[in-house]
Design a protein around this motif. Structure first.
Motif, short mmCIF file in Angstrom:
data_model
loop_
_atom_site.label_atom_id
_atom_site.label_comp_id
_atom_site.label_asym_id
_atom_site.label_seq_id
_atom_site.Cartn_x
_atom_site.Cartn_y
_atom_site.Cartn_z
N ASN A 26 0.86 -1.18 0.00
CA ASN A 26 0.00 0.00 0.00
C ASN A 26 0.90 1.23 0.00
OD1 ASN A 26 -1.76 2.09 0.45
ND2 ASN A 26 -2.79 1.14 2.18
N SER A 28 -0.26 4.33 -0.64
CA SER A 28 -1.13 5.49 -0.55
C SER A 28 -0.50 6.62 0.26
CB SER A 28 -2.47 5.09 0.07
OG SER A 28 -3.09 4.09 -0.70
N HIS A 29 0.27 6.27 1.28
CA HIS A 29 0.90 7.28 2.14
C HIS A 29 1.87 8.18 1.36
CE1 HIS A 29 3.84 4.02 2.03
NE2 HIS A 29 4.75 4.94 2.28
N VAL A 33 -3.48 11.84 -0.32
CA VAL A 33 -4.75 11.21 0.03
C VAL A 33 -4.92 11.28 1.55
CG1 VAL A 33 -4.75 9.68 -1.98
CG2 VAL A 33 -3.72 8.90 0.16
N PRO A 34 -6.13 11.09 2.03
CA PRO A 34 -6.34 11.11 3.48
C PRO A 34 -5.56 9.98 4.17
CG PRO A 34 -8.44 11.28 2.33
CD PRO A 34 -7.40 10.97 1.30
N ASN A 36 -4.57 6.70 6.18
CA ASN A 36 -5.12 5.34 6.19
C ASN A 36 -5.87 4.97 4.91
OD1 ASN A 36 -4.14 4.91 8.87
ND2 ASN A 36 -5.87 6.10 9.61
N SER A 37 -5.59 5.67 3.84
CA SER A 37 -6.23 5.36 2.56
C SER A 37 -5.68 4.06 1.99
CB SER A 37 -5.98 6.48 1.55
OG SER A 37 -6.69 7.63 1.91
N GLU A 38 -6.47 3.43 1.15
CA GLU A 38 -6.06 2.25 0.40
C GLU A 38 -6.43 2.48 -1.06
OE1 GLU A 38 -6.01 -1.82 2.52
OE2 GLU A 38 -7.93 -0.91 3.04
N THR A 39 -5.65 3.33 -1.70
CA THR A 39 -5.97 3.75 -3.07
C THR A 39 -4.83 3.52 -4.06
OG1 THR A 39 -5.24 5.99 -2.53
CG2 THR A 39 -7.62 5.53 -2.34
N PRO A 73 -12.25 1.30 -5.21
CA PRO A 73 -11.34 2.03 -4.33
C PRO A 73 -9.92 2.25 -4.86
CG PRO A 73 -11.59 -0.21 -3.54
CD PRO A 73 -12.57 -0.03 -4.68
#
Length: 106
Positions: A26, A28-29, A33-34, A36-39, A73
């Motif tokens: 992951n 995303s960090h 993105v907000p 704890n996102s998983e995008t 997502p």
């Protein structure tokens, strides 16, 4: 049952491709993105199913297995797909992902 996006990706790819190696990261960090996102994900996968297939065919196999996540997502998916020989020749490494250069922090 509340399954994370990362876990769903791991499960679907394991079932569809029986990989010798599967690493789902992951990332995303690293993007705007907000918390704890998983995008945004990077997938490294080594599978006999990729033998004799071109890169685009391998990516299509992965995308097919992850249709639901890609329609929902998951915003970005970096794919590193290898045969056993290719993975061995690369000494088991993939390039580091670059940091996001655009957007704003939310």
């Amino acid at each position: 049952m509340n399954t994370t996006v990362q876990k769903a990706i791991e499960t679907k790819l394991s079932e569809a491709l029986s990989p010798a190696l599967l690493k789902v990261e992951n990332e995303s960090h690293m993007h705007s993105v907000p918390p704890n996102s998983e995008t945004h994900f990077k997938v490294t996968i080594v599978s006999e199913n990729f033998d004799s297939l071109r890169l685009i065919q391998r990516h299509r196999m992965v995308n097919k297995a992850l249709e639901e996540e890609l329609a929902g997502p998951v915003h970005a998916l970096a794919l590193h797909t290898f045969t056993h020989k290719e993975w061995t020749d690369k000494h088991g490494s993939v390039p580091e992902s670059p940091n996001c250069l655009g957007g704003t922090n939310l």
